[in-house]
Design an enzyme around this catalytic site. Structure first.
Site, PDB file in Angstrom:
ATOM      1  N   CYS A 172       1.549   0.166   7.522  1.00 55.55           N
ATOM      2  CA  CYS A 172       1.409   1.048   6.357  1.00 55.55           C
ATOM      3  C   CYS A 172       1.181   2.454   6.878  1.00 55.55           C
ATOM      4  CB  CYS A 172       0.251   0.590   5.483  1.00 55.55           C
ATOM      5  SG  CYS A 172      -0.174   1.793   4.208  1.00 55.55           S
ATOM      6  N   CYS A 176      -2.278   3.878   5.982  1.00 51.80           N
ATOM      7  CA  CYS A 176      -3.343   3.299   6.822  1.00 51.80           C
ATOM      8  C   CYS A 176      -3.290   3.938   8.208  1.00 51.80           C
ATOM      9  CB  CYS A 176      -3.186   1.784   6.936  1.00 51.80           C
ATOM     10  SG  CYS A 176      -3.732   0.905   5.469  1.00 51.80           S
ATOM     11  N   ASN A 230       2.829   6.864  -9.006  1.00 53.75           N
ATOM     12  CA  ASN A 230       3.987   6.002  -9.229  1.00 53.75           C
ATOM     13  C   ASN A 230       3.575   4.587  -8.850  1.00 53.75           C
ATOM     14  OD1 ASN A 230       5.563   8.320  -9.790  1.00 53.75           O
ATOM     15  ND2 ASN A 230       5.872   8.653  -7.609  1.00 53.75           N
ATOM     16  N   HIS A 252       0.633   1.888  -0.779  1.00 60.20           N
ATOM     17  CA  HIS A 252      -0.801   2.115  -0.579  1.00 60.20           C
ATOM     18  C   HIS A 252      -1.144   3.140  -1.651  1.00 60.20           C
ATOM     19  CE1 HIS A 252      -4.272   3.011   2.468  1.00 60.20           C
ATOM     20  NE2 HIS A 252      -4.562   3.591   1.314  1.00 60.20           N
ATOM     21  N   HIS A 275      -1.990   5.935  -4.256  1.00 59.29           N
ATOM     22  CA  HIS A 275      -2.288   7.357  -4.063  1.00 59.29           C
ATOM     23  C   HIS A 275      -2.005   8.134  -5.339  1.00 59.29           C
ATOM     24  CE1 HIS A 275       1.860   6.453  -2.977  1.00 59.29           C
ATOM     25  NE2 HIS A 275       2.174   7.644  -3.472  1.00 59.29           N
TER      26      HIS A 275
HETATM   27  P1  AMP Z   1       5.435   7.532  -3.859  1.00 61.35           P
HETATM   28  O1  AMP Z   1       6.940   7.671  -3.862  1.00 61.35           O
HETATM   29  O2  AMP Z   1       4.777   7.846  -5.151  1.00 61.35           O
HETATM   30  O3  AMP Z   1       5.039   6.174  -3.285  1.00 61.35           O
HETATM   31  O4  AMP Z   1       4.914   8.654  -2.875  1.00 61.35           O
HETATM   32  C1  AMP Z   1       4.957   8.539  -1.493  1.00 61.35           C
HETATM   33  C2  AMP Z   1       4.944   9.940  -0.962  1.00 61.35           C
HETATM   34  O5  AMP Z   1       4.524   9.879   0.386  1.00 61.35           O
HETATM   35  C3  AMP Z   1       6.309  10.633  -0.967  1.00 61.35           C
HETATM   36  O6  AMP Z   1       6.232  11.803  -1.770  1.00 61.35           O
HETATM   37  C4  AMP Z   1       6.560  10.952   0.512  1.00 61.35           C
HETATM   38  O7  AMP Z   1       7.159  12.204   0.687  1.00 61.35           O
HETATM   39  C5  AMP Z   1       5.168  10.902   1.097  1.00 61.35           C
HETATM   40  N1  AMP Z   1       5.106  10.532   2.495  1.00 61.35           N
HETATM   41  C6  AMP Z   1       5.729   9.496   3.117  1.00 61.35           C
HETATM   42  N2  AMP Z   1       5.394   9.469   4.426  1.00 61.35           N
HETATM   43  C7  AMP Z   1       4.533  10.493   4.627  1.00 61.35           C
HETATM   44  C8  AMP Z   1       3.838  10.999   5.767  1.00 61.35           C
HETATM   45  N3  AMP Z   1       3.979  10.448   6.969  1.00 61.35           N
HETATM   46  N4  AMP Z   1       3.041  12.084   5.616  1.00 61.35           N
HETATM   47  C9  AMP Z   1       2.908  12.669   4.412  1.00 61.35           C
HETATM   48  N5  AMP Z   1       3.527  12.235   3.291  1.00 61.35           N
HETATM   49  C10 AMP Z   1       4.342  11.175   3.400  1.00 61.35           C
HETATM   50 ZN    ZN Z   2      -2.278   1.164   3.741  1.00 62.83          ZN
END
Ligand code: AMP
Ligand code: ZN
Length: 143
Positions: free
Chosen positions: A3, A6, A85, A96, A98
């Site tokens: 993840c 994580c 989302n 995870h 958020h």
């Molecule tokens: P969601 O689509 O609501 O699950 O949001 C996941 C978000 O995480 C997306 O907007 C991605 O751009 C962001 N994301 C994915 N990997 C990373 C990362 N390594 N660092 C920062 N943001 C990330």
């Molecule tokens: Zn996680």
């Protein structure tokens, strides 16, 4: 299962961390909708909104409110969206839980859903369905 969030919590992956306490971490989204777009994440792994324990959610929403104020002020935003989302159909890509804090500016863009219209008794039918499910789960909710 790997993840990415994580890994960020455990410092196995890099991120631009802007806030951290015992329960919560917040960092910049790597693919921002607007600059300053921030993710607020419980340090413990929960898949989605429905599986976060209420106490954790309490910590998370308080931190989200605090951080939102700072993000808005820092980037001089006119407004903001706080969204989550949940499920692939809703656009969740990291499983995870958020919150997104998305700074918004006058005339930057519009979300354009295709709005539906209820049929004459459709609204009541949907409300009845949800009210009946709520009454089944009420006792669980009230502990
Ligand atoms: P969601 O689509 O609501 O699950 O949001 C996941 C978000 O995480 C997306 O907007 C991605 O751009 C962001 N994301 C994915 N990997 C990373 C990362 N390594 N660092 C920062 N943001 C990330
Ligand atoms: Zn996680």
């Amino acid at each position: 299962m790997e993840c990415i969030f994580c890994n960020i919590v455990n410092r196995k992956a890099e991120a631009e961390i802007i806030y951290e306490d015992d329960n919560v971490i917040a960092f910049l989204d790597i693919q921002p909708i607007n600059y300053g777009h921030t993710l607020v994440v419980p340090k413990k792994h929960y898949d989605n909104f429905l599986t976060v324990p209420p106490e954790e959610l309490n910590n998370l929403i308080k931190a989200t409110q605090f951080i939102t104020g700072a993000v808005k002020r820092s980037v001089k935003a006119d407004g903001f969206n706080v969204i989550s989302n949940n499920g692939e159909s809703a656009g969740q890509t990291v499983f995870h839980f958020h919150f997104h804090i998305i700074p918004r500016f006058n005339d930057d863009f519009t979300f354009k859903p295709r709005f539906k219209n209820y049929t004459s008794d459709g609204m009541k039918q949907y409300a009845d369905k949800i009210r009946s499910t709520l009454s089944k789960y009420k006792d669980v909710f009230n502990g």
